[in-house]
Design an enzyme around this catalytic site. Structure first.
Site, mmCIF file in Angstrom:
data_model
loop_
_atom_site.group_PDB
_atom_site.id
_atom_site.type_symbol
_atom_site.label_atom_id
_atom_site.label_comp_id
_atom_site.label_asym_id
_atom_site.label_seq_id
_atom_site.Cartn_x
_atom_site.Cartn_y
_atom_site.Cartn_z
ATOM 1 N N GLU A 265 10.890 -23.593 70.919
ATOM 2 C CA GLU A 265 10.131 -23.973 71.721
ATOM 3 C C GLU A 265 10.733 -24.212 73.105
ATOM 4 O O GLU A 265 10.679 -24.761 74.030
ATOM 5 C CB GLU A 265 10.268 -25.373 71.343
ATOM 6 C CG GLU A 265 9.335 -26.637 71.733
ATOM 7 C CD GLU A 265 9.541 -27.593 72.228
ATOM 8 O OE1 GLU A 265 9.551 -28.878 71.252
ATOM 9 O OE2 GLU A 265 9.476 -28.172 73.440
ATOM 10 N N ASP B 158 13.811 -25.406 74.941
ATOM 11 C CA ASP B 158 13.085 -25.618 75.852
ATOM 12 C C ASP B 158 12.874 -25.357 76.794
ATOM 13 O O ASP B 158 12.852 -26.180 78.341
ATOM 14 C CB ASP B 158 12.980 -27.200 75.589
ATOM 15 C CG ASP B 158 11.363 -27.956 76.128
ATOM 16 O OD1 ASP B 158 10.435 -27.064 76.831
ATOM 17 O OD2 ASP B 158 11.642 -28.932 76.434
ATOM 18 N N HIS C 173 2.926 -29.925 70.525
ATOM 19 C CA HIS C 173 4.526 -30.513 71.907
ATOM 20 C C HIS C 173 3.802 -31.181 72.107
ATOM 21 O O HIS C 173 2.819 -32.028 71.856
ATOM 22 C CB HIS C 173 3.846 -29.067 72.342
ATOM 23 C CG HIS C 173 4.960 -28.889 73.620
ATOM 24 N ND1 HIS C 173 4.819 -29.707 74.328
ATOM 25 C CD2 HIS C 173 6.769 -28.320 73.222
ATOM 26 C CE1 HIS C 173 6.086 -29.051 75.271
ATOM 27 N NE2 HIS C 173 6.577 -28.954 74.859
#
Lengths: 393, 393
Positions: free
Chosen positions: A65, A354, A231
């Protein structure tokens, strides 16, 4: 081991949401045009702490991600700044265009999907990033704009992957505002661009993927055998009331409410009976959903018995285990990881950091040191991502 | 051991929320006047499976989120049915007045705080119930009505406790619509009626206890050294949009969002710096908050560093551990229990069943068989409740 190293890091997050109500940054960054490499970053950290992939041998650290931005996307945000003057989405997008210290640090990192990013990945011990257009992606635009920016951004992404095929994979942006065109772009993204899945930043104008108008998107994802990563973004403006104070609309709470609700709607809606091979990915250790497995199965059964509601073929948790994968993005907590392995199994969990909002090295330290089996660690670092995103091994 | 026994049970929950959008029950129950004992209930189960308290010796099974109703409350709900024609609260209250099988089963159980309930407690192995007026309590009424019904209900509750002092304790209903009067009733409830704490069914007209207008209530709870139990109700009508489909506004998800948000607002607001000895109780294993401890501390610190927000003296999790207790109501999951013991400690967890909506015997089986230390089991069954609610040992 991790104590002293922590002190030299200054990670960032623009996911604080409500903060921006108070701190609107309306200026435009001057340097957005230059997606330059960032040579200083790697040296700011202690290098070589991560084992190189080859020395580790049995797995790559594949982060699933990881955010990037494109010039067309940022120009789009600049445009909506002209007519969208309030609300979480406005704050969320305009901050990246501002001249705050935050924007000056993060926006170049987002735009860089070349050498600078790879240097940082090397420094952090990240072998591969699965890239996705940073939230809220194209979902704040009018349909025609969204379609154009998604297409252009996907081309930019595909080009980066062509240049660095062992370091980058990517999820295609789509414009759910136009489900029919989304399907066209999804097919192009997989069959022509060779991308690995799709990114949807939760709701689109307050609508969710369980709604029938979006079924063509789910159907296409299933047919193409590629997952949709849902997301976080802010809750729809009209539902945001209780979450506004103290920045709770953002990453500390509200994003999980929004994205977890999206996941729960999918689980309860029957779309996984209709599209049994559809795969959904949820970050942040499943956006809270795994905590509630016992209760929502129980309540689903209770409601069915008392009121005759519900037409799922299986309990909701069945679909969570069969159709949903979760990732570790922003949730570097060993107790949560162990809990999720216990209730969902390690086959349903993927590593994610992230970047650039969270610290990739911290994400790696977390999974490197977690007291789980080596077999589970390998699945979570690489095996599951390779399988689900069809990554070359 | 638990398999065959499960089959004979039919537990209920009117916490399904959204269901009632489809199944409105407008009739009025005929038998509401008779809060009669329910002699059939105990015999419908296999008796004596629970160890009697004396045989167990070291702890009592004290259930801390156990619902009851009063005639004045139900009459109030009947009245609001005349003017409140839609929304979750309407459904939620009118269902109890209906003639569905559900209402016929549950409403008499709620009204009974005498022999019938005690017979059921005996059958289920429950030594003591800490009673609270069933959600949404008095918080749907106009202030004057709410004040009157809270007072009358507290008198009824106190009388039941006087009759069965070893079996019942109770939380006082208050009317946050009128904070000033709430304080008067709180003092009366503790000092004159001898009750053990307070029940607030989450938001009141979309407002939450962190807001300054409610501080007198928090201050009084601290001064009286009694906790406020924040019990679920539906999200405010205007925020309910994304949660409506598939009954997700109810117990499967939305209640936790509402009540967890209430808890998060308290944690982030600074009220625990202002009222450091205030104690809040959250059911359903903390309404999801414990899952997020790592992330909300991290995000709070990140926001503070990047944007200068936040003025708490300590990280949010500090207050969760110091000022909040969670209960097992409706969350009979061993993995969740073990996770919460790990991240919060056993001193912060109390046993609860959520009678009559959940099965008390299942709640006891769950904690009886959980693979935790005996010291922790004793704390969770009785020690923590005795301490926090000032129960006679």
């Amino acid at each position: 081991m991790t104590g002293p190293r922590r002190a030299v890091r200054a990670t960032d997050s623009f996911h604080e949401g409500g903060i921006m109500d108070r701190r609107r940054v309306l200026g435009l960054a001057g340097a957005l045009g230059a997606a330059a490499a960032l040579p200083g970053l790697a040296t700011a950290r202690q290098k070589n702490e991560g084992q190189p992939a080859k020395a580790r041998g049995r797995y790559r650290r594949i982060a699933t991600e990881e955010a990037f931005a494109t010039q067309p996307q940022l120009e789009g945000y600049r445009d909506i700044g002209k007519y969208l003057t309030q609300g979480a989405d406005f704050n969320f997008t305009q901050i990246l265009l501002g001249d705050s210290e935050y924007a000056k640090r993060q926006t170049p990192r987002l735009l860089d999907i070349g050498e600078g990013r790879i240097a940082q990945m090397d420094a952090d011990g990240v072998d591969m990033q699965v890239l996705s257009l940073t939230s809220p992606g194209v979902q704040v635009f009018r349909p025609d704009t969204a379609i154009a920016i998604a297409r252009e951004s996907n081309d930019i992404l595909a080009e980066a992957i062509r240049r660095y095929p062992t370091r980058f994979a990517g999820l295609a942006a789509i414009a759910p505002q136009d489900p029919k065109h989304s399907v066209v772009e999804m097919e192009r993204a997989i069959n022509q661009l060779g991308l690995n899945g799709f990114i949807v930043n939760s709701h689109t104008n307050g609508e969710y993927l369980d709604e029938e108008k979006f079924w063509p998107i789910l159907e296409a994802a299933e047919a193409l055998d590629r997952p949709i990563y849902i997301h976080p973004r802010s809750l729809p403006e009209e539902a945001l009331g209780p979450f506004r104070p103290y920045g709770l609309g953002g990453a500390a709470w509200g994003y999980a409410v929004e994205t977890g609700t999206h996941g729960m709607r999918l689980l309860f809606s029957g779309v996984f009976d209709r599209f049994p091979r559809l795969r959904i990915v949820l970050g942040h250790m499943g956006e809270g959903i795994p905590y509630w497995v016992y209760r929502f199965d129980h309540m689903y059964a209770t409601a069915k018995r008392n009121w005759g509601t519900g037409s799922l073929k299986e309990p909701p948790s069945f679909y969570l285990k069969r159709n949903v994968l979760i990732t570790t993005s922003g949730m570097f907590s060993e107790p949560v990881l162990k809990y999720c392995i216990e209730v969902l199994g390690a086959d349903n969990i993927m590593w994610a950091a992230d970047y650039p909002y969270q610290d990739s090295r911290e994400a790696a330290d977390f999974l490197d040191s977690a007291r789980i089996s080596e077999a589970d660690r390998i699945k979570i670092y690489s095996g599951n991502a390779e399988r689900v995103f069809h990554l070359k091994t």
